[in-house]
Design an enzyme around this catalytic site. Structure first.
Site, PDB file in Angstrom:
ATOM      1  CE1 TYR A 154     -19.629  64.172  23.951  1.00  0.00           C
ATOM      2  CE2 TYR A 154     -19.681  66.559  24.215  1.00  0.00           C
ATOM      3  CZ  TYR A 154     -20.345  65.351  24.101  1.00  0.00           C
ATOM      4  OH  TYR A 154     -21.712  65.312  24.141  1.00  0.00           O
TER       5      TYR A 154
ATOM      6  CD  GLN B 275      -6.467  70.710   8.549  1.00  0.00           C
ATOM      7  OE1 GLN B 275      -7.262  71.043   9.430  1.00  0.00           O
ATOM      8  NE2 GLN B 275      -5.545  69.779   8.757  1.00  0.00           N
TER       9      GLN B 275
ATOM     10  CG  HIS C 232      -7.143  70.843  13.910  1.00  0.00           C
ATOM     11  ND1 HIS C 232      -6.546  70.335  15.038  1.00  0.00           N
ATOM     12  CD2 HIS C 232      -6.721  70.060  12.883  1.00  0.00           C
ATOM     13  CE1 HIS C 232      -5.798  69.287  14.709  1.00  0.00           C
ATOM     14  NE2 HIS C 232      -5.887  69.111  13.402  1.00  0.00           N
TER      15      HIS C 232
ATOM     16  CE1 TYR D 129      -1.646  62.587  13.020  1.00  0.00           C
ATOM     17  CE2 TYR D 129      -1.359  64.747  14.021  1.00  0.00           C
ATOM     18  CZ  TYR D 129      -2.154  63.823  13.386  1.00  0.00           C
ATOM     19  OH  TYR D 129      -3.470  64.125  13.103  1.00  0.00           O
TER      20      TYR D 129
END
Length: 375
Positions: free
Chosen positions: A251, A86, A148, A262
């Protein structure tokens, strides 16, 4: 405190809103203009004084859109970039005084101590070339996954630079403050650490941390009216989040989440709330894979003023969010018919919405009013 706690009834309401789409019988208030195609997995754009638009391609090229055309020549002077998974050449941000100092900021993935990690650098941009390039931030430790990297960049109204780093696909890293992964970081424009960062006095914490417990934030913007920093982050299978970013907040990832693995197994403690951990303003289940975030304040679409726009990679649409008192009360899906991954969305200097599609033949799109005949 801007946070909104989800009660069961409101959660059901919001989940229903997530599945809302435009009534096909209603005329669209916008038309889609394809400004260019031929982009290879574009990731971000920046609007320059004079009308040029710079566009990153994940493979490591910085493209120029000028006078209605995508130029063949690319920007020179970039550092070594290591596209992997990514990662690659990712976000762009202009210094608040770019017109005078020409500082262009960019995030990218490169090798560091044998592995790949998120970098942030800046260089002076002139005439399709970067000079005086300097690296301001390297996320440590580097990792051997291709996932990520985070990498969104924004300047706030006081001139501080914020950047996101994902958890690199290794969940516990997002709760480890000795590790740059899984958080939002805050720097001065020259890369120095601000004295008032929330953890700056702790020896066991990376001093650039502003927030933590963020899985992989790929959308971030500063509300032009309030100065509040908003962020969207990818969840796993479900649990994408819209958050207000406030100094020192945790968070929750991966301890609490509205998503699951998944494989279908639970994540963390298998709960959605925990003392000391923030609740999202809004979440998506199923996941839309949010990337790109803009608050619309232009005059071209009066009915959209104050609305949030989020790119959806997984469900291939542009989400329009209507908020009241920092609560999402309506969600509409735009551009579903195109079947394209929306990577970035920005309000342009012309007051219109500009969009990048993350495809091998990616496009730069612009939304303008249905009655607009401007070239």
């Amino acid at each position: 405190m801007f946070r909104h706690l989800f009660f069961a009834s409101l959660s059901l309401f919001l989940l229903g809103a997530c599945n809302a789409s435009t009534d096909a019988s209603e005329p669209r208030p916008y038309q889609v203009e394809v400004l260019t195609d031929g982009l290879s997995h574009p990731w971000s754009m920046a609007f320059l004084p004079g009308g040029e638009v710079l566009i990153t391609e994940k493979a490591g090229r910085l493209r120029i859109w000028r006078d209605g055309k995508l130029l063949e020549n690319t920007v020179s002077g970039l550092p070594d970039i290591h596209p992997t998974g990514q990662g690659g050449l990712l976000d762009l941000a202009l210094h608040p005084d770019f017109a005078d100092n020409r500082w262009l900021y960019f995030s990218y993935v490169a090798n560091h101590e044998g592995d790949a990690t998120t970098h942030v650098a800046r260089g002076r941009y002139r005439d399709a070339r970067l000079s005086d390039v300097e690296v301001l931030f390297i996320a440590e430790p580097a990792g051997d996954t291709g996932r990520h990297f985070g990498s969104r960049l924004v300047f706030d109204q006081d001139g501080y630079l914020y950047l996101t780093v994902g958890d690199r696909g290794e969940q516990p890293r997002a709760q480890d403050l000795s590790d740059h992964a899984g958080g939002t970081h805050r720097l001065h424009a020259d890369g120095r650490i601000p004295d008032d960062n929330p953890f700056v006095d702790r020896d066991d914490v990376k001093p650039s941390f502003y927030t933590y417990g963020n899985r992989n934030a790929q959308g971030m913007t500063v509300h032009p009216d309030t100065g509040v920093i908003w962020q969207v982050e990818h969840g796993p299978r479900g649990g994408d989040e819209l958050n207000i970013i406030e100094a020192g907040n945790n968070y929750g990832w991966p301890v609490i989440t509205y998503g699951i693995n998944y494989s279908g197994s639970q994540i963390g403690e298998g709960i959605t709330h925990k003392e000391g951990m923030e609740q999202p303003v809004h979440y998506w289940d199923p996941s839309i894979a949010p990337s790109g975030l803009a608050v619309y304040t232009g005059d071209a679409f009066p009915d959209w003023q104050g609305n949030f726009f989020v790119g959806a990679l997984a469900h291939e649409h542009l989400a329009r969010l209507v908020l009241e008192d920092n609560k999402v009360v309506k969600e509409e899906k735009l551009l579903e018919e195109r079947g394209e991954r929306i990577r970035d969305v920005r309000q342009g200097p012309d007051g219109l919405l500009w969009i990048l599609t993350d495809e091998s033949n990616g496009s730069l799109l612009r939304l303008k009013p249905a009655t607009d005949s401007r070239p």
